[in-house]
Design a protein around this motif. Structure first.
Motif, PDB file in Angstrom:
ATOM      1  N   LEU A 120       0.828  -1.205   0.000  1.00  0.00           N
ATOM      2  CA  LEU A 120       0.000   0.000   0.000  1.00  0.00           C
ATOM      3  C   LEU A 120       0.868   1.263   0.000  1.00  0.00           C
ATOM      4  CD1 LEU A 120      -2.873   1.167   0.126  1.00  0.00           C
ATOM      5  CD2 LEU A 120      -2.698   1.066   2.629  1.00  0.00           C
ATOM      6  N   ALA A 121       1.883   1.304   0.853  1.00  0.00           N
ATOM      7  CA  ALA A 121       2.773   2.470   0.898  1.00  0.00           C
ATOM      8  C   ALA A 121       3.465   2.677  -0.440  1.00  0.00           C
ATOM      9  CB  ALA A 121       3.798   2.300   2.019  1.00  0.00           C
ATOM     10  N   ALA A 122       3.912   1.594  -1.063  1.00  0.00           N
ATOM     11  CA  ALA A 122       4.583   1.689  -2.365  1.00  0.00           C
ATOM     12  C   ALA A 122       3.626   2.210  -3.430  1.00  0.00           C
ATOM     13  CB  ALA A 122       5.128   0.319  -2.765  1.00  0.00           C
ATOM     14  N   MET A 123       2.418   1.668  -3.463  1.00  0.00           N
ATOM     15  CA  MET A 123       1.434   2.054  -4.464  1.00  0.00           C
ATOM     16  C   MET A 123       1.049   3.527  -4.330  1.00  0.00           C
ATOM     17  SD  MET A 123      -2.379   0.484  -5.075  1.00  0.00           S
ATOM     18  CE  MET A 123      -3.090   1.323  -3.675  1.00  0.00           C
ATOM     19  N   LEU A 124       0.930   4.003  -3.085  1.00  0.00           N
ATOM     20  CA  LEU A 124       0.517   5.389  -2.851  1.00  0.00           C
ATOM     21  C   LEU A 124       1.687   6.371  -2.816  1.00  0.00           C
ATOM     22  CD1 LEU A 124      -2.201   4.756  -0.099  1.00  0.00           C
ATOM     23  CD2 LEU A 124      -2.551   5.196  -2.552  1.00  0.00           C
ATOM     24  N   GLY A 125       2.921   5.847  -2.852  1.00  0.00           N
ATOM     25  CA  GLY A 125       4.090   6.719  -2.803  1.00  0.00           C
ATOM     26  C   GLY A 125       4.248   7.419  -1.476  1.00  0.00           C
ATOM     27  N   LEU A 126       4.003   6.673  -0.401  1.00  0.00           N
ATOM     28  CA  LEU A 126       4.074   7.232   0.953  1.00  0.00           C
ATOM     29  C   LEU A 126       5.248   6.644   1.725  1.00  0.00           C
ATOM     30  CD1 LEU A 126       0.288   7.087   1.881  1.00  0.00           C
ATOM     31  CD2 LEU A 126       1.634   9.116   1.258  1.00  0.00           C
ATOM     32  N   PRO A 127       5.709   7.359   2.751  1.00  0.00           N
ATOM     33  CA  PRO A 127       6.738   6.783   3.610  1.00  0.00           C
ATOM     34  C   PRO A 127       6.169   5.587   4.383  1.00  0.00           C
ATOM     35  CG  PRO A 127       6.096   8.961   4.413  1.00  0.00           C
ATOM     36  CD  PRO A 127       5.344   8.717   3.145  1.00  0.00           C
ATOM     37  N   TYR A 128       7.046   4.655   4.706  1.00  0.00           N
ATOM     38  CA  TYR A 128       6.623   3.383   5.290  1.00  0.00           C
ATOM     39  C   TYR A 128       7.348   3.122   6.607  1.00  0.00           C
ATOM     40  CZ  TYR A 128       5.813  -1.687   5.471  1.00  0.00           C
ATOM     41  OH  TYR A 128       5.454  -2.959   5.838  1.00  0.00           O
ATOM     42  N   VAL A 129       6.572   2.725   7.601  1.00  0.00           N
ATOM     43  CA  VAL A 129       7.114   2.332   8.902  1.00  0.00           C
ATOM     44  C   VAL A 129       6.806   0.855   9.087  1.00  0.00           C
ATOM     45  CG1 VAL A 129       7.106   2.733  11.393  1.00  0.00           C
ATOM     46  CG2 VAL A 129       6.506   4.599   9.845  1.00  0.00           C
ATOM     47  N   PHE A 130       7.834   0.065   9.397  1.00  0.00           N
ATOM     48  CA  PHE A 130       7.623  -1.354   9.643  1.00  0.00           C
ATOM     49  C   PHE A 130       7.839  -1.655  11.117  1.00  0.00           C
ATOM     50  CE2 PHE A 130       8.467  -5.847   9.870  1.00  0.00           C
ATOM     51  CZ  PHE A 130       7.488  -6.368   9.037  1.00  0.00           C
ATOM     52  N   ALA A 131       6.934  -2.450  11.681  1.00  0.00           N
ATOM     53  CA  ALA A 131       6.929  -2.771  13.109  1.00  0.00           C
ATOM     54  C   ALA A 131       7.876  -3.921  13.442  1.00  0.00           C
ATOM     55  CB  ALA A 131       5.503  -3.099  13.551  1.00  0.00           C
ATOM     56  N   SER A 132       9.148  -3.737  13.102  1.00  0.00           N
ATOM     57  CA  SER A 132      10.122  -4.799  13.363  1.00  0.00           C
ATOM     58  C   SER A 132      10.457  -4.923  14.838  1.00  0.00           C
ATOM     59  CB  SER A 132      11.393  -4.578  12.539  1.00  0.00           C
ATOM     60  OG  SER A 132      11.816  -3.244  12.580  1.00  0.00           O
ATOM     61  N   HIS A 133       9.933  -4.021  15.667  1.00  0.00           N
ATOM     62  CA  HIS A 133      10.169  -4.107  17.107  1.00  0.00           C
ATOM     63  C   HIS A 133       9.314  -5.192  17.769  1.00  0.00           C
ATOM     64  CE1 HIS A 133       6.830  -1.371  16.537  1.00  0.00           C
ATOM     65  NE2 HIS A 133       6.537  -1.404  17.816  1.00  0.00           N
TER      66      HIS A 133
END
Length: 178
Positions: A22-35
């Motif tokens: 979704l972030a890629a498609m919309l061209g938005l910054p992405y936060v991943f919950a790797s914590h």
């Protein structure tokens, strides 16, 4: 209308591949919950970066990663402090709801294989240790993932120890704590 007239940046937060897509498609910054959900971190980053489409908000991919860091003056002290977070993860992943408990000496040694597996899975990206251990861990994590930013969390029972941990993380990352 809250935020009317302000330029509030929109981010996509995810812990699976859907948020990356979704972030890629919309061209938005992405936060991943790797914590807390690092299982698909590498795949999500690849999907986001490979499929990113520039937008009015962002011309190239921008990634922030959640990262659990528990720092103390020594590796041993940090491992003890980390036992609070470990207890909480085992409890929540086995269907028990608890408040963050105080640290327990030798918690990991007393865990059964299921508990160890839970922690290996949930905390695969966690950094626990002294200032030097944390510095090396942060450098390695950023080098491996190419993160543009980190959002650091640390589930530490004692407030003063938690504040000290964030101070160590800031110094290890070359930042000045407020």
């Amino acid at each position: 209308v809250p935020g009317a007239g302000l330029d509030v940046p929109i981010w996509i937060l995810g812990s699976s591949l859907y948020g990356a897509q979704l972030a890629a498609m919309l061209g938005l910054p992405y936060v991943f919950a790797s914590h807390f959900a690092p299982q698909q971190l590498d795949q999500a980053l690849a999907v986001y970066r490979d499929r990113f489409r520039p937008s009015a908000q962002l011309d190239k991919p921008y990634v922030m990663l959640g990262l659990s860091v528990i720092a103390a003056d020594t590796d041993e002290e940090a491992r003890l402090l980390a036992s609070s977070q470990q207890q909480a993860f085992v409890a929540i992943r086995t269907g028990k709801s608890i408040q963050l408990p105080p640290p327990v000496e030798g918690f990991m040694e007393g865990l059964d294989p299921v508990g160890r597996s839970i922690l290996a899975d949930a905390l695969a990206c966690a950094i626990v240790g002294s200032p030097e251990t944390v510095r090396q861990g942060l450098e390695a994590f950023v080098a491996r993932t190419g993160a543009d930013e980190l959002m650091v969390t640390g589930q530490i029972y004692d407030h003063a120890a938690r504040a000290r941990s964030f101070e160590i993380v800031a110094q290890a990352g070359g930042l000045t704590p407020n």
